[in-house]
Design an enzyme around this catalytic site. Sequence first.
Site, PDB file in Angstrom:
ATOM      1  N   ASP A  84       0.873  -1.179   0.000  1.00 53.88           N
ATOM      2  CA  ASP A  84       0.000   0.000   0.000  1.00 53.88           C
ATOM      3  C   ASP A  84       0.913   1.233   0.000  1.00 53.88           C
ATOM      4  O   ASP A  84       1.441   1.617  -1.053  1.00 53.88           O
ATOM      5  CB  ASP A  84      -0.891  -0.118   1.249  1.00 53.88           C
ATOM      6  CG  ASP A  84      -1.986   0.918   1.320  1.00 53.88           C
ATOM      7  OD1 ASP A  84      -2.394   1.427   0.277  1.00 53.88           O
ATOM      8  OD2 ASP A  84      -2.444   1.227   2.431  1.00 53.88           O
ATOM      9  N   ARG A 116     -10.257 -14.109   5.808  1.00 56.10           N
ATOM     10  CA  ARG A 116      -8.994 -14.467   5.136  1.00 56.10           C
ATOM     11  C   ARG A 116      -9.150 -15.731   4.307  1.00 56.10           C
ATOM     12  O   ARG A 116      -8.377 -15.971   3.387  1.00 56.10           O
ATOM     13  CB  ARG A 116      -7.891 -14.696   6.170  1.00 56.10           C
ATOM     14  CG  ARG A 116      -7.484 -13.459   6.963  1.00 56.10           C
ATOM     15  CD  ARG A 116      -6.230 -13.776   7.770  1.00 56.10           C
ATOM     16  NE  ARG A 116      -5.962 -12.825   8.831  1.00 56.10           N
ATOM     17  CZ  ARG A 116      -5.262 -11.692   8.694  1.00 56.10           C
ATOM     18  NH1 ARG A 116      -4.765 -11.368   7.522  1.00 56.10           N
ATOM     19  NH2 ARG A 116      -5.057 -10.894   9.711  1.00 56.10           N
TER      20      ARG A 116
END
Length: 187
Positions: free
Chosen positions: A108, A170
């Site tokens: 990111d 997840r």
Amino acid sequence: MPPAWNELLDHVLIDAETLQRRIKELGEAISRDYAGTENLMLVGILKGSVLFMSDLMRQITVPHSIDFMDITSYGVGVRESTGDVRVLMDLHSSIKDRHVLIVEDIIDSGRTLEQVMRLLEARQPASLKICTLLDKAERREVPIELAYTGFVIEDKFVFGYGLDLDEYYRNLPFIGVIDPAAVIEAS
Ligand code: IMP
Ligand code: MG
């Protein structure tokens, strides 16, 4: 109980089949580039990289070992990182003189990986490169050299296939984009 994943999903960004097809390509590229390399070691960053690691390693034909590292950033909101990194669980093995490929779920700002690179470089590996499944390229704040990238994605919060929303989801086999309205309702 957390909401069911389909209540939070805006849309599927990358489906399971597309993920697996791309991971196969990455594995083939890595196998070509590291052919004949002794001491190849994949280093997964916990916990997001677990699913990617397990699928990627099965596509790599060069003999290799794996290890994991768990890190966190100090003083942050849940979805922003300052890059002030703390090691929660260090590698079990030495990386000195080994060819290390870091396996990460998503880059990111780049701050987490920048710190990890600095930390691992100090241990004198023979080489140190990064393989990331996802790259939010437009969010980058510090330059990071990526040797292998699965997908460049836009700046939306994603979940599934290792990536969590407050530690859940997840296990989903695809990458989904969160519906912001649904998240606010759920919290
Ligand atoms: P960076 O230090 O800003 O590059 O942060 C990278 C870390 O932020 C990743 O390892 C993820 O744990 C987390 N992250 C960034 N974007 C997302 C997202 O869209 N979904 C889930 N986790 C994310
Ligand atoms: Mg992560």
